[in-house]
Design a protein around this motif. Structure first.
Motif, short mmCIF file in Angstrom:
data_model
loop_
_atom_site.label_atom_id
_atom_site.label_comp_id
_atom_site.label_asym_id
_atom_site.label_seq_id
_atom_site.Cartn_x
_atom_site.Cartn_y
_atom_site.Cartn_z
N SER A 166 0.82 -1.20 0.00
CA SER A 166 0.00 0.00 0.00
C SER A 166 0.86 1.26 0.00
O SER A 166 0.65 2.18 -0.78
CB SER A 166 -0.93 0.00 1.22
OG SER A 166 -1.65 1.22 1.30
N THR A 176 0.11 2.92 -3.51
CA THR A 176 -1.08 3.77 -3.58
C THR A 176 -1.15 4.90 -2.56
O THR A 176 -1.77 5.93 -2.83
CB THR A 176 -2.35 2.92 -3.42
OG1 THR A 176 -2.30 2.23 -2.16
CG2 THR A 176 -2.46 1.91 -4.55
N PHE A 194 1.41 5.04 -7.85
CA PHE A 194 0.25 5.54 -8.60
C PHE A 194 -0.05 7.00 -8.28
O PHE A 194 -0.65 7.70 -9.10
CB PHE A 194 -0.97 4.64 -8.34
CG PHE A 194 -0.88 3.31 -9.02
CD1 PHE A 194 -1.20 3.17 -10.37
CD2 PHE A 194 -0.45 2.18 -8.34
CE1 PHE A 194 -1.10 1.94 -11.01
CE2 PHE A 194 -0.34 0.95 -8.96
CZ PHE A 194 -0.66 0.83 -10.31
N GLN A 195 0.38 7.48 -7.12
CA GLN A 195 0.24 8.89 -6.81
C GLN A 195 1.17 9.74 -7.67
O GLN A 195 0.80 10.84 -8.11
CB GLN A 195 0.52 9.13 -5.33
CG GLN A 195 -0.54 8.53 -4.41
CD GLN A 195 -0.17 8.66 -2.94
OE1 GLN A 195 0.98 8.45 -2.54
NE2 GLN A 195 -1.16 9.02 -2.12
N GLN A 210 -3.22 -3.38 -11.84
CA GLN A 210 -3.81 -2.03 -11.92
C GLN A 210 -3.31 -1.26 -13.14
O GLN A 210 -3.51 -0.04 -13.22
CB GLN A 210 -3.49 -1.26 -10.64
CG GLN A 210 -4.11 -1.88 -9.38
CD GLN A 210 -3.73 -1.11 -8.13
OE1 GLN A 210 -4.01 0.09 -8.00
NE2 GLN A 210 -3.09 -1.80 -7.19
#
Length: 350
Positions: free
Chosen positions: A262, A266, A278-279, A321
């Motif tokens: 995590s 993310t 992903f940020q 993802q």
């Protein structure tokens, strides 16, 4: 070098003393002799007295030499007894980029310097074996011991000299491991402009599609609003189209940073907000260019280590993802063929 992470100064990749730093020899002397040219605009390629082998390499180099995603990158800086240059290709099977570290503004050191000690015939043989295994050999620039902006190095002249090294010694490109933390932390935009000018000139000398050009920023340098000059968000905006991908250092930034799937993928912590994989992509950096970088062992970084079994799960989650950029590791021989095989096992089995 020992480095402790803080909010104001993220640490560099290396956390151990560089006790194996080699004295630069033939190419180091050449580059040092060119130091008076740092303030010039261009260094003619002919001035570097390229060998016939290097000239042949330049004239016959195939187009589209940059590997497509996923990229699996391994750095090599440690001294290995009895070994000069890259290891036998079987030891790094499963990677497609091998980075010799480091070429500094004052010359070639460590594995980069060892590469210059080989004969043209030896380098050609190594390159052929690596190419047959689908592995490109590049040189990594700067590292934690070099601060080119703070030291006043001219970005254009520095790019010219380092590009000439790539061509002379038959390499596939460069990785810009810029770790001038004082310059980034100053927040005045000088570091970002230096990197912009340097990258543009490198790309002028090392054409896109023919040579690899990557950067290896620490993950917090993508954190919005944390650095006055914008750090790597600005660099990406200015010259991201010229950079093939980013070997992002998701380590050395705090004991709990990027240590879970995590936190890595993310939701980064409040210390370095919006700097998980992903940020970073959400801030406008192409997801396809974000290679996940991790240390091979707990001894290869101050913190940020993830066991290969866990990292394989994280990589699989990221792929599910829509990500497929690849994985980077610091460093050989602590990571080798077995390490990348484990990390690739779920998402990218060989």
């Amino acid at each position: 070098m020992t480095c402790k992470a803080s909010r104001s100064r993220p640490c560099s990749r290396k956390s151990y003393p560089r006790s194996n730093m080699l004295g630069f020899k033939r190419i180091g002397a050449i580059l040092l002799g060119l130091s008076s040219l740092w303030t010039t605009v261009a260094v003619p390629l002919e001035a570097h007295n390229l060998t016939d082998t290097a000239r042949s390499f330049l004239t016959t180099r195939a187009k589209n030499a940059v590997p497509s995603a996923p990229r699996f990158v391994i750095y090599s800086d440690k001294f290995v007894s009895g070994e000069t240059g890259p290891p036998p290709v079987s030891m790094v099977q499963g990677y497609n980029v091998f980075a010799l570290s480091f070429l500094l503004t004052e010359g070639a050191f460590d594995k980069a310097e060892e590469w210059t000690q080989l004969t043209d015939a030896q380098r050609s043989s190594v390159k052929s074996q690596y190419a047959a295994a689908g592995i490109q050999i590049i040189v990594s620039l700067f590292g934690s011991t070099d601060a080119p902006t703070s030291s006043g190095a001219d970005p254009v002249a520095t790019a010219n000299t380092m590009a000439a090294f790539v061509k002379q010694f038959n390499l596939d490109g460069v990785d810009v491991d810029y770790e001038d933390f004082n310059a980034i932390n100053a927040g005045d935009g000088r570091a970002e402009q230096w990197l912009t000018d340097f990258t543009r000139q490198l790309r002028n000398q090392l054409p896109q599609g023919q040579f690899i050009l990557t950067h290896a920023p620490v993950a917090p340098w993508f954190s919005p609003g944390k650095f006055g000059g914008g750090a790597y968000l600005t660099v990406n905006q200015n010259v991201g189209s010229l950079i093939d991908w980013y070997n992002v250092q998701f380590y050395n930034q705090g004991t709990s940073e990027y240590t879970t799937c995590s936190g890595l993928l993310t939701t980064s912590s409040g210390t370095w907000p919006q700097s998980a994989l992903f940020q970073i992509a959400a801030s406008g950096v192409p997801l396809s260019k974000l290679v996940i970088g991790k240390p091979a062992t707990t001894g290869d970084a101050s913190n940020g280590f993830i066991p290969t079994s866990t990292l394989a799960q994280c990589v699989s989650q990221a792929k599910n993802q829509g990500w497929s950029a690849g994985v980077m590791v610091w460093e050989f021989p602590d990571a080798a063929a077995a390490w990348i095989q484990d990390v690739r096992s779920i998402a990218f089995p060989e």
